[in-house]
Enzyme design. Structure first.
Site, PDB file in Angstrom:
ATOM      1  N   CYS A  37     -11.522 -15.632   4.529  1.00  0.00           N
ATOM      2  CA  CYS A  37     -12.858 -15.723   3.933  1.00  0.00           C
ATOM      3  C   CYS A  37     -13.739 -14.710   4.640  1.00  0.00           C
ATOM      4  O   CYS A  37     -13.502 -14.373   5.792  1.00  0.00           O
ATOM      5  CB  CYS A  37     -13.433 -17.131   4.018  1.00  0.00           C
ATOM      6  SG  CYS A  37     -13.732 -17.724   5.661  1.00  0.00           S
ATOM      7  N   GLY A  86      -3.468  -4.590  -5.331  1.00  0.00           N
ATOM      8  CA  GLY A  86      -3.935  -4.609  -6.717  1.00  0.00           C
ATOM      9  C   GLY A  86      -3.584  -5.906  -7.435  1.00  0.00           C
ATOM     10  O   GLY A  86      -4.275  -6.298  -8.388  1.00  0.00           O
ATOM     11  N   GLN A  92      -0.516   2.043   7.009  1.00  0.00           N
ATOM     12  CA  GLN A  92      -1.595   1.487   6.176  1.00  0.00           C
ATOM     13  C   GLN A  92      -2.608   0.806   7.098  1.00  0.00           C
ATOM     14  O   GLN A  92      -2.900   1.337   8.157  1.00  0.00           O
ATOM     15  CB  GLN A  92      -1.050   0.505   5.118  1.00  0.00           C
ATOM     16  CG  GLN A  92      -0.919   1.146   3.735  1.00  0.00           C
ATOM     17  CD  GLN A  92      -2.278   1.438   3.061  1.00  0.00           C
ATOM     18  OE1 GLN A  92      -3.339   1.224   3.629  1.00  0.00           O
ATOM     19  NE2 GLN A  92      -2.223   1.965   1.844  1.00  0.00           N
ATOM     20  N   GLY A 115       0.805  -1.220   0.000  1.00  0.00           N
ATOM     21  CA  GLY A 115       0.000   0.000   0.000  1.00  0.00           C
ATOM     22  C   GLY A 115       0.835   1.265   0.000  1.00  0.00           C
ATOM     23  O   GLY A 115       0.716   2.090   0.913  1.00  0.00           O
ATOM     24  N   ALA A 172      -0.717   4.023 -16.520  1.00  0.00           N
ATOM     25  CA  ALA A 172      -2.176   4.030 -16.668  1.00  0.00           C
ATOM     26  C   ALA A 172      -2.687   5.399 -17.115  1.00  0.00           C
ATOM     27  O   ALA A 172      -3.690   5.483 -17.827  1.00  0.00           O
ATOM     28  CB  ALA A 172      -2.826   3.628 -15.350  1.00  0.00           C
ATOM     29  N   GLN A 206      -6.360   0.158  -9.234  1.00  0.00           N
ATOM     30  CA  GLN A 206      -5.732   0.026  -7.913  1.00  0.00           C
ATOM     31  C   GLN A 206      -4.266   0.425  -7.948  1.00  0.00           C
ATOM     32  O   GLN A 206      -3.416  -0.254  -7.392  1.00  0.00           O
ATOM     33  CB  GLN A 206      -5.910  -1.382  -7.341  1.00  0.00           C
ATOM     34  CG  GLN A 206      -7.252  -1.546  -6.652  1.00  0.00           C
ATOM     35  CD  GLN A 206      -7.200  -2.491  -5.468  1.00  0.00           C
ATOM     36  OE1 GLN A 206      -6.366  -2.374  -4.585  1.00  0.00           O
ATOM     37  NE2 GLN A 206      -8.110  -3.443  -5.473  1.00  0.00           N
TER      38      GLN A 206
END
Ligand code: NAD
Length: 565
Positions: free
Chosen positions: A419, A188, A133, A55, A253, A273
């Site tokens: 999960c 990401g 983070q 991050g 990007a 991301q």
């Protein structure tokens, strides 16, 4: 005798099922030590030499001397003591009691009027603070898998919204679509696999070749295209064959997303991301990758401006795709806020992913539950996978995830699993795990925690609390209550952070980790923590007026004093 603090070196968590003379005095402390080390394992951390876990600049300790002192403190810590960590630096050890956390952590917190990147960087440069983070500074990062299931859930929700149906029987709801995104970093990097797990094709732009290589090696990414032409060719072919395929492409990007729009590329879904939450961690168009760090450090304000302008071009192209009919969402990196800061007025035309897909899950206390096997033995995770399948036999999407994760996820560092579980389910899982540790079916204790991106543990108006029903997006009492409740309930370590996910000034959030060591005491603590932690999320959403949260609160007999009967 004093020793000179050593600098960067490879760090790896101790393994094994017993505590030795070199270990801590108890499993609660040993768990914290192993998870801190695991965060910095080169297999886990993005830039371990700088203590950066993921991050952008999210660190596990302030500096190497602090890391060494935290380690030594944990080794020495008694079972009725608590270590205080202030932004990655150990500052005190106090006598508490055995139900109290062994570690209390506060990272990157600033008084609101001072909570800007400029002030934060000034203090950081003086060595007075650290960006933690979310799970970097709270020692429960488990590699890219940690985010994989959340990303899988999000893309499954995108598929459901496109007509795949809520039960997703086929699980390939993105078949026949192309997703365009960028950023193959710690978080990401989960995107390509999450798309292919839902049957889709993905093009992922990344400006750092080493990140593309890493995702290929860990099987999160299928292919590396030479250029945009090849990326489009491969993705289109896969889409036409309704075959899952993810393609990485090296580039910027801010240049490639507008270029794809200009070409009229047949993109169905767009997100991003890159590390847009920190303008110095976003590579502006026209800056060579090799010059990035030096130029950002030399002139941070000028660089910030350039990065914001590039983000504006990037977001403008995302809006262009939306206008052309694609489904577009912000994936929690604050890129819309930065684009707006650069003057792009339509930046918020597309939604954030939480109001679009995740809030209904938060209303059920559902969120990214995770655990790591302190033994280092993958068989322990296999045992937990079986336990989850056994505990929740009727939850087919969950079963599908656990089976796919078992097959497709390569562990990084200590074996771990994630999960999304909701109110009631987390406590049931934690207690079952503790029984399995007690019986020896799991060979050593488990560290059970979660992301801060959870139902009750974060205030973040550009992300988790965007567009709350009652307008309470910026109320930050909830994550503080969450941390206090976890401390009062017996968690092994608890943390309060500022600025994670979306950057300084934009979020307040809390974490907890609890250790299942097979004892009765651990069972009593786990039952409370894993009930009360998600409960704060259900209560937060009841308070904001969400009907589903009210149903869940009733179902789980949570007492809500202000409820209208
Ligand atoms: P990271 O720093 O590990 O990776 C970011 C990647 O973006 C890097 O590999 C970098 O090279 C690349 N990048 C930067 N500028 C670029 C550009 N102009 N073009 C192409 N690539 C570029 O960060 P991460 O851990 O992967 O997190 C990414 C973002 O997502 C952060 O802003 C983070 O806060 C946010 N985040 C989202 C969630 C979620 O659930 N949606 C969770 C955690 C974090």
């Amino acid at each position: 005798m004093t020793t000179t603090p050593a600098g960067p070196r490879p760090v790896r968590a101790p393994r094994g099922t017993t505590l030795s003379a070199r270990s801590c005095k108890g499993w609660q402390q040993e768990a914290a030590l192993r998870m801190l080390h695991n965060n910095l394992d080169p297999e886990v951390a993005e830039h371990p030499d700088d203590l950066v876990v993921y991050g952008g600049t999210g660190r596990a300790a302030r500096d190497w001397a602090s890391f060494d002192r935290i380690t030594a403190s944990l080794r020495d810590l008694d079972g009725d003591e608590t270590l205080l960590v202030q932004s990655g630096r150990p500052v005190g050890i106090l006598r508490t009691h055995e139900w109290a956390p062994r570690v209390l952590i506060a990272n990157a917190n600033l008084v609101p009027d001072w909570a800007t990147w400029e002030e934060f960087r000034r203090l950081d440069a003086l060595g007075l603070t650290m960006y933690g983070q979310m799970t970097a500074g709270s020692w429960i990062y488990i590699g890219t898998q940690g985010i994989l299931q959340g990303t899988y859930e999000t893309f499954a929700a995108v598929a459901a919204g496109r007509g795949d149906g809520p039960d997703r029987p086929s699980g390939d709801g993105l078949a026949g679509t192309i997703t365009l995104t960028a950023g193959l970093g710690g978080m990401g990097g989960a995107q390509p696999l999450a798309v292919t797990m839902n049957g889709g094709a993905a093009i992922v732009i990344e400006c750092d070749a080493s990140r593309i290589r890493r995702r290929l090696e860990t099987r999160y990414l299928d292919a590396w295209a030479e250029d945009l032409d090849e990326a489009l060719r491969l993705a289109t072919r896969a889409r036409d064959a309704r075959r899952p395929l993810s393609v990485g492409v090296l580039g910027n990007a801010a240049e490639m997303v507008p270029e794809l729009l200009r070409r009229g590329a047949p993109i169905d879904i767009v997100t991003d991301q890159t590390s847009a939450h920190d303008p110095l961690a976003y590579l502006p168009a026209g800056v060579a990758f090799e010059e990035w760090r030096e130029r950002a450090a030399a002139k941070p304000e000028e660089f910030t401006q350039r990065a914001r302008e590039s983000m504006a071009a990037h977001v403008e192209a995302m809006v262009g795709f939306m206008d052309a009919g694609a489904e577009v969402f912000d994936y929690g990196n604050s890129i819309r806020g930065e684009a707006r800061a650069a003057g792009f007025t339509r930046a918020f035309d597309f939604p954030g992913f939480v109001p679009a897909y995740i809030r209904p899950l938060f209303c059920e206390g559902r969120g990214p539950f995770r655990w790591a096997a302190l033994s280092g033995d993958p068989a322990d995770i296999a045992a937990t996978d079986r336990a989850i399948l056994d505990l929740f036999p009727d939850n087919e999407p969950l079963a599908r995830w656990i089976r796919m994760a078992g097959e497709k996820v390569a562990f990084q560092g200590l074996p771990a699993r994630i999960c999304w579980l909701g109110q009631g389910e987390r406590a049931a899982a934690g207690l079952r795990f503790n029984e399995l540790v007690a019986s020896g079916e799991i060979s050593a204790p488990l560290a059970i925690g979660r992301d801060h991106l959870d139902t009750g543990s974060v205030a973040s108006p550009y992300r988790e609390t965007e567009a709350m029903a009652d307008g309470s997006d910026a109320i930050a009492d909830w994550p503080l209550l969450n941390a206090l409740v976890n401390t009062a309930s017996g968690a092994s370590w608890v943390s309060i952070h500022h600025g994670g996910g979306v950057g300084i000034g934009r979020s307040v959030h809390a974490g907890q980790v609890s250790v299942a060591d097979g004892t009765d005491l651990a069972a009593a603590k786990l039952e409370r923590v894993l009930t009360n932690d998600p409960a704060t999320g259900v209560l937060r959403h009841v308070d904001a007026g969400y009907p589903r949260a009210k149903e869940v609160a009733e179902q789980h007999t949570l007492t809500v004093p202000m409820r209208e009967d």
